[in-house]
Design a protein around this motif. Sequence first.
Motif, PDB file in Angstrom:
ATOM      1  N   HIS A  73       8.063   6.572   8.833  1.00  0.00           N
ATOM      2  CA  HIS A  73       7.917   7.032  10.267  1.00  0.00           C
ATOM      3  C   HIS A  73       6.816   8.256  10.818  1.00  0.00           C
ATOM      4  O   HIS A  73       6.294   7.897  11.814  1.00  0.00           O
ATOM      5  CB  HIS A  73       9.258   7.532  10.744  1.00  0.00           C
ATOM      6  N   THR A  74       6.377   9.020   9.622  1.00  0.00           N
ATOM      7  CA  THR A  74       5.267   9.625  10.062  1.00  0.00           C
ATOM      8  C   THR A  74       3.979   8.769  10.276  1.00  0.00           C
ATOM      9  O   THR A  74       3.207   9.001  11.122  1.00  0.00           O
ATOM     10  CB  THR A  74       5.158  10.837   9.117  1.00  0.00           C
ATOM     11  N   ALA A  75       3.877   7.747   9.204  1.00  0.00           N
ATOM     12  CA  ALA A  75       2.723   6.994   9.190  1.00  0.00           C
ATOM     13  C   ALA A  75       2.605   6.236  10.627  1.00  0.00           C
ATOM     14  O   ALA A  75       1.777   6.143  11.062  1.00  0.00           O
ATOM     15  CB  ALA A  75       2.883   5.842   8.113  1.00  0.00           C
ATOM     16  N   ILE A  76       4.010   5.801  10.942  1.00  0.00           N
ATOM     17  CA  ILE A  76       3.884   4.841  12.088  1.00  0.00           C
ATOM     18  C   ILE A  76       3.515   5.821  13.362  1.00  0.00           C
ATOM     19  O   ILE A  76       2.768   5.354  14.287  1.00  0.00           O
ATOM     20  CB  ILE A  76       5.463   4.133  12.443  1.00  0.00           C
ATOM     21  N   SER A  77       3.990   6.965  13.231  1.00  0.00           N
ATOM     22  CA  SER A  77       3.838   7.753  14.460  1.00  0.00           C
ATOM     23  C   SER A  77       2.305   8.168  14.217  1.00  0.00           C
ATOM     24  O   SER A  77       1.830   8.155  15.501  1.00  0.00           O
ATOM     25  CB  SER A  77       4.530   9.158  14.072  1.00  0.00           C
ATOM     26  N   CYS A  78       1.595   8.266  13.254  1.00  0.00           N
ATOM     27  CA  CYS A  78       0.348   8.683  13.336  1.00  0.00           C
ATOM     28  C   CYS A  78      -0.614   7.367  14.213  1.00  0.00           C
ATOM     29  O   CYS A  78      -1.471   7.364  14.660  1.00  0.00           O
ATOM     30  CB  CYS A  78      -0.428   8.744  11.703  1.00  0.00           C
ATOM     31  N   ASP A  79       0.053   6.175  13.615  1.00  0.00           N
ATOM     32  CA  ASP A  79      -0.684   4.924  14.029  1.00  0.00           C
ATOM     33  C   ASP A  79      -0.391   4.991  15.719  1.00  0.00           C
ATOM     34  O   ASP A  79      -1.343   4.465  16.336  1.00  0.00           O
ATOM     35  CB  ASP A  79       0.141   3.790  13.479  1.00  0.00           C
ATOM     36  N   ALA A 109      -2.397   7.711   9.071  1.00  0.00           N
ATOM     37  CA  ALA A 109      -1.240   6.646   8.685  1.00  0.00           C
ATOM     38  C   ALA A 109      -1.670   5.832   7.534  1.00  0.00           C
ATOM     39  O   ALA A 109      -0.612   5.955   6.798  1.00  0.00           O
ATOM     40  CB  ALA A 109      -1.504   5.765   9.914  1.00  0.00           C
ATOM     41  N   ASN A 110      -2.839   5.774   7.245  1.00  0.00           N
ATOM     42  CA  ASN A 110      -3.209   4.888   6.050  1.00  0.00           C
ATOM     43  C   ASN A 110      -2.653   5.858   4.758  1.00  0.00           C
ATOM     44  O   ASN A 110      -2.220   5.233   3.862  1.00  0.00           O
ATOM     45  CB  ASN A 110      -4.688   4.657   5.873  1.00  0.00           C
ATOM     46  N   LYS A 111      -2.869   7.115   4.711  1.00  0.00           N
ATOM     47  CA  LYS A 111      -2.583   8.108   3.687  1.00  0.00           C
ATOM     48  C   LYS A 111      -0.956   8.048   3.469  1.00  0.00           C
ATOM     49  O   LYS A 111      -0.639   8.043   2.254  1.00  0.00           O
ATOM     50  CB  LYS A 111      -3.118   9.431   3.857  1.00  0.00           C
ATOM     51  N   PHE A 112      -0.171   8.115   4.644  1.00  0.00           N
ATOM     52  CA  PHE A 112       1.093   8.200   4.434  1.00  0.00           C
ATOM     53  C   PHE A 112       1.799   6.778   3.888  1.00  0.00           C
ATOM     54  O   PHE A 112       2.517   6.810   3.140  1.00  0.00           O
ATOM     55  CB  PHE A 112       1.692   8.528   5.770  1.00  0.00           C
ATOM     56  N   TYR A 113       1.143   5.751   4.503  1.00  0.00           N
ATOM     57  CA  TYR A 113       1.464   4.264   3.867  1.00  0.00           C
ATOM     58  C   TYR A 113       1.244   4.157   2.402  1.00  0.00           C
ATOM     59  O   TYR A 113       2.322   3.697   1.537  1.00  0.00           O
ATOM     60  CB  TYR A 113       0.610   3.384   4.632  1.00  0.00           C
ATOM     61  N   ALA A 114       0.128   4.751   1.898  1.00  0.00           N
ATOM     62  CA  ALA A 114      -0.397   4.876   0.392  1.00  0.00           C
ATOM     63  C   ALA A 114       0.664   5.497  -0.328  1.00  0.00           C
ATOM     64  O   ALA A 114       1.099   5.252  -1.429  1.00  0.00           O
ATOM     65  CB  ALA A 114      -1.756   5.146   0.261  1.00  0.00           C
ATOM     66  N   ALA A 115       0.858   6.817   0.376  1.00  0.00           N
ATOM     67  CA  ALA A 115       1.992   7.837  -0.408  1.00  0.00           C
ATOM     68  C   ALA A 115       3.239   7.202  -0.593  1.00  0.00           C
ATOM     69  O   ALA A 115       4.109   7.606  -1.660  1.00  0.00           O
ATOM     70  CB  ALA A 115       1.951   9.079   0.322  1.00  0.00           C
ATOM     71  N   ALA A 150      13.014   0.695   0.320  1.00  0.00           N
ATOM     72  CA  ALA A 150      13.024  -0.585   1.648  1.00  0.00           C
ATOM     73  C   ALA A 150      11.840  -0.210   2.332  1.00  0.00           C
ATOM     74  O   ALA A 150      10.954  -1.281   2.881  1.00  0.00           O
ATOM     75  CB  ALA A 150      14.335  -0.433   2.327  1.00  0.00           C
ATOM     76  N   GLU A 151      11.597   0.921   2.903  1.00  0.00           N
ATOM     77  CA  GLU A 151      10.513   1.330   3.759  1.00  0.00           C
ATOM     78  C   GLU A 151       9.090   0.953   2.915  1.00  0.00           C
ATOM     79  O   GLU A 151       8.113   0.419   3.640  1.00  0.00           O
ATOM     80  CB  GLU A 151      10.432   2.832   3.843  1.00  0.00           C
ATOM     81  N   ALA A 152       8.985   1.162   1.661  1.00  0.00           N
ATOM     82  CA  ALA A 152       7.715   0.967   1.076  1.00  0.00           C
ATOM     83  C   ALA A 152       7.431  -0.391   0.800  1.00  0.00           C
ATOM     84  O   ALA A 152       6.156  -1.130   1.231  1.00  0.00           O
ATOM     85  CB  ALA A 152       7.684   1.378  -0.303  1.00  0.00           C
ATOM     86  N   LYS A 153       8.497  -1.475   0.839  1.00  0.00           N
ATOM     87  CA  LYS A 153       8.402  -2.932   0.806  1.00  0.00           C
ATOM     88  C   LYS A 153       7.998  -3.600   2.314  1.00  0.00           C
ATOM     89  O   LYS A 153       7.181  -4.462   2.270  1.00  0.00           O
ATOM     90  CB  LYS A 153       9.571  -3.491   0.327  1.00  0.00           C
ATOM     91  N   VAL A 154       8.356  -2.562   3.315  1.00  0.00           N
ATOM     92  CA  VAL A 154       7.878  -3.385   4.571  1.00  0.00           C
ATOM     93  C   VAL A 154       6.503  -2.588   5.152  1.00  0.00           C
ATOM     94  O   VAL A 154       5.926  -3.115   6.199  1.00  0.00           O
ATOM     95  CB  VAL A 154       8.942  -3.438   5.550  1.00  0.00           C
ATOM     96  N   ALA A 155       6.103  -1.675   4.387  1.00  0.00           N
ATOM     97  CA  ALA A 155       4.949  -0.804   4.931  1.00  0.00           C
ATOM     98  C   ALA A 155       3.585  -1.819   4.609  1.00  0.00           C
ATOM     99  O   ALA A 155       3.597  -2.247   3.575  1.00  0.00           O
ATOM    100  CB  ALA A 155       4.703   0.450   4.299  1.00  0.00           C
ATOM    101  N   PRO A 156       2.723  -1.694   5.798  1.00  0.00           N
ATOM    102  CA  PRO A 156       1.480  -2.413   5.244  1.00  0.00           C
ATOM    103  C   PRO A 156       0.800  -1.764   4.205  1.00  0.00           C
ATOM    104  O   PRO A 156       0.835  -0.495   4.009  1.00  0.00           O
ATOM    105  CB  PRO A 156       0.661  -2.353   6.780  1.00  0.00           C
ATOM    106  N   THR A 157      -0.093  -2.615   3.400  1.00  0.00           N
ATOM    107  CA  THR A 157      -0.905  -1.866   2.392  1.00  0.00           C
ATOM    108  C   THR A 157      -2.311  -2.040   3.227  1.00  0.00           C
ATOM    109  O   THR A 157      -2.960  -3.190   3.498  1.00  0.00           O
ATOM    110  CB  THR A 157      -1.084  -3.024   1.397  1.00  0.00           C
ATOM    111  N   ARG A 158      -3.188  -0.826   3.240  1.00  0.00           N
ATOM    112  CA  ARG A 158      -4.197  -0.846   3.890  1.00  0.00           C
ATOM    113  C   ARG A 158      -5.400  -0.127   2.874  1.00  0.00           C
ATOM    114  O   ARG A 158      -4.831   0.677   1.859  1.00  0.00           O
ATOM    115  CB  ARG A 158      -4.150   0.044   4.812  1.00  0.00           C
ATOM    116  N   ASN A 159      -6.415  -0.563   2.948  1.00  0.00           N
ATOM    117  CA  ASN A 159      -7.546   0.117   2.067  1.00  0.00           C
ATOM    118  C   ASN A 159      -7.881   1.626   2.474  1.00  0.00           C
ATOM    119  O   ASN A 159      -7.860   1.969   3.689  1.00  0.00           O
ATOM    120  CB  ASN A 159      -8.789  -0.539   2.248  1.00  0.00           C
TER     121      ASN A 159
END
Length: 269
Positions: free
Chosen positions: A231-237, A245-251, A260-269
Amino acid sequence: MKFHLILLALLGASSLFGAETSAFKSKAAQNEAISNAQSDIVDAKQNIEGLQSVVGGLSEANQKLSIRIGDVESALKDDISVQIEQIKKSQAEQSEKLDKLTEAVKALGAAMGAKTKTEKTDKKRDSKQEEKKNSKEQTKSVAKENAPDITKMEPKAVLDLADKAYKDKKYSDAKKAFVLLLDKNYKPAYANFMLGEIAYNSKQYADAIPYYRASVNLYDKGNYMPKLLYHTAISCDKIGDTANANKFYAALKQAYPDSAEAKVAPTRN
């Protein structure tokens, strides 16, 4: 005179006969002794052979035991080595998770730094200060809806009420209860997380980030950490801070890959 000679002859013959008899007996005794000695030697040899057989058996058994001990020692060493490798692997994984969470906390700080440049931060700071000053007055609003006065309740009861209000999507009541819990310093990490969730679900993404950050700073091992990072990643987005946001998705994907959150989170460079 003649009788005397005959007598002497008889005595001489008798003496000779006695000597022969004595010699015969002596020889028989020697033969018996030799026979007994030979028998003893045979018995001794048999005993020695028997002892040698026992010694040989013991030596063979001892050799087998030595081999078995060597096998057991080798197996134990292999098992211990495997366990040590597993412990090292687990430790390395935990260290990696900790590093990623540390990065996430830093990213939260960076996100907060970026947010302070916006008008929303000023508004939030002012409203938060006002909220702290009037927290007791705000919580009394629950009574207006015929709810109990939470200021007089035990913290555990307030927490139960807050969780129920959040579940029922009564975010205003839930927020007042969680603010009261912060004032009482009761489960502050969880209370901050839930205040972040209330802001997030109210689409007040800029307001959610400080609460998430406070929660992580207080305790970063809660079972809600995957959701907090997501949710922090989404909030940053939502506020346009794509880098953080990308850092939070990666973390999230690194620290909690099976969530479940990691499985639906986008993978970004």
